[in-house]
Design a protein around this motif. Structure first.
Motif, PDB file in Angstrom:
ATOM      1  N   VAL A  13       0.656  -1.078   0.212  1.00  0.00           N
ATOM      2  CA  VAL A  13       0.154   0.104  -0.030  1.00  0.00           C
ATOM      3  C   VAL A  13       0.889   1.225  -0.089  1.00  0.00           C
ATOM      4  N   ARG A  14       1.996   1.216   0.481  1.00  0.00           N
ATOM      5  CA  ARG A  14       2.861   2.313   0.953  1.00  0.00           C
ATOM      6  C   ARG A  14       3.653   2.539  -0.506  1.00  0.00           C
ATOM      7  N   ALA A  15       3.913   1.396  -1.134  1.00  0.00           N
ATOM      8  CA  ALA A  15       4.701   1.432  -2.476  1.00  0.00           C
ATOM      9  C   ALA A  15       3.593   2.251  -3.370  1.00  0.00           C
ATOM     10  N   ALA A  16       2.358   1.806  -3.474  1.00  0.00           N
ATOM     11  CA  ALA A  16       1.431   2.205  -4.500  1.00  0.00           C
ATOM     12  C   ALA A  16       1.130   3.632  -4.308  1.00  0.00           C
ATOM     13  N   ILE A  17       0.854   4.204  -2.865  1.00  0.00           N
ATOM     14  CA  ILE A  17       0.695   5.572  -2.588  1.00  0.00           C
ATOM     15  C   ILE A  17       1.613   6.345  -3.308  1.00  0.00           C
ATOM     16  N   ALA A  18       3.113   5.853  -2.848  1.00  0.00           N
ATOM     17  CA  ALA A  18       4.215   6.534  -3.238  1.00  0.00           C
ATOM     18  C   ALA A  18       4.160   6.993  -4.814  1.00  0.00           C
ATOM     19  N   PHE A  41       5.642  20.353   3.986  1.00  0.00           N
ATOM     20  CA  PHE A  41       6.384  19.317   4.410  1.00  0.00           C
ATOM     21  C   PHE A  41       7.881  19.524   4.321  1.00  0.00           C
ATOM     22  N   SER A  42       8.510  18.868   5.312  1.00  0.00           N
ATOM     23  CA  SER A  42      10.177  18.791   5.187  1.00  0.00           C
ATOM     24  C   SER A  42      10.407  18.029   4.110  1.00  0.00           C
ATOM     25  N   ARG A  43      11.803  18.196   3.774  1.00  0.00           N
ATOM     26  CA  ARG A  43      12.329  17.292   2.868  1.00  0.00           C
ATOM     27  C   ARG A  43      12.310  16.036   3.219  1.00  0.00           C
ATOM     28  N   ALA A  44      12.557  15.536   4.489  1.00  0.00           N
ATOM     29  CA  ALA A  44      12.651  14.156   4.929  1.00  0.00           C
ATOM     30  C   ALA A  44      11.153  13.475   4.874  1.00  0.00           C
ATOM     31  N   THR A  45      10.181  14.320   5.338  1.00  0.00           N
ATOM     32  CA  THR A  45       8.844  13.692   5.190  1.00  0.00           C
ATOM     33  C   THR A  45       8.288  13.123   3.986  1.00  0.00           C
ATOM     34  N   LEU A  46       8.665  14.440   3.136  1.00  0.00           N
ATOM     35  CA  LEU A  46       7.951  13.997   1.587  1.00  0.00           C
ATOM     36  C   LEU A  46       8.810  13.062   1.003  1.00  0.00           C
ATOM     37  N   ARG A  48      10.458  10.417   2.544  1.00  0.00           N
ATOM     38  CA  ARG A  48      10.213   9.038   2.819  1.00  0.00           C
ATOM     39  C   ARG A  48       8.783   8.777   2.544  1.00  0.00           C
ATOM     40  N   ILE A  49       7.869   9.478   2.293  1.00  0.00           N
ATOM     41  CA  ILE A  49       6.611   9.168   1.803  1.00  0.00           C
ATOM     42  C   ILE A  49       6.768   8.780   0.390  1.00  0.00           C
ATOM     43  N   GLU A  50       7.189   9.427  -0.756  1.00  0.00           N
ATOM     44  CA  GLU A  50       7.548   9.062  -2.043  1.00  0.00           C
ATOM     45  C   GLU A  50       8.518   7.995  -2.108  1.00  0.00           C
ATOM     46  N   ASP A  55       4.153   5.734   6.424  1.00  0.00           N
ATOM     47  CA  ASP A  55       2.906   5.767   6.259  1.00  0.00           C
ATOM     48  C   ASP A  55       2.553   7.122   6.051  1.00  0.00           C
ATOM     49  N   VAL A  56       1.326   7.598   5.319  1.00  0.00           N
ATOM     50  CA  VAL A  56       1.198   8.743   5.206  1.00  0.00           C
ATOM     51  C   VAL A  56      -0.431   8.946   5.952  1.00  0.00           C
TER      52      VAL A  56
END
Length: 88
Positions: A13-18, A41-46, A48-50, A55-56
């Motif tokens: 799910v995380r990979a598909a969202i990313a 968002f911070s650079r680290a947050t986005l 890691r999400i991408e 998790d988002v």
């Protein structure tokens, strides 16, 4: 997430969202830095999400979707379709 009898693992799910976020951002010609700044968002947050490493939260998903010009529901539908192997 369980659809059509299949349970998806959190990393799927995380990979598909990313992937969907990256694809939408690319189609809009937007850099990660631009999305990050506009969504607050911070650079680290986005990053890691991408990368599918984090998790988002729903509020984060809504902010990202808004900046990308889609609804959170639309983004999640695209993710679900991707997980189910559907082509849009």
């Amino acid at each position: 997430m369980d659809t059509d009898g299949r349970t998806f693992k959190a990393d799927e799910v995380r990979a598909a969202i990313a992937g969907e976020i990256r694809a939408l951002r690319g189609r809009r010609g937007m850099s990660q830095a631009e999305l990050r700044e506009r969504a607050g968002f911070s650079r680290a947050t986005l990053g890691r999400i991408e990368a599918g490493e984090r998790d988002v939260e729903i509020t984060e998903l809504m902010a990202i979707a808004s900046v990308l010009g889609v609804t959170a529901a639309g983004l999640l539908q695209a993710v679900q379709d991707s997980l189910e192997g559907k082509q849009l």
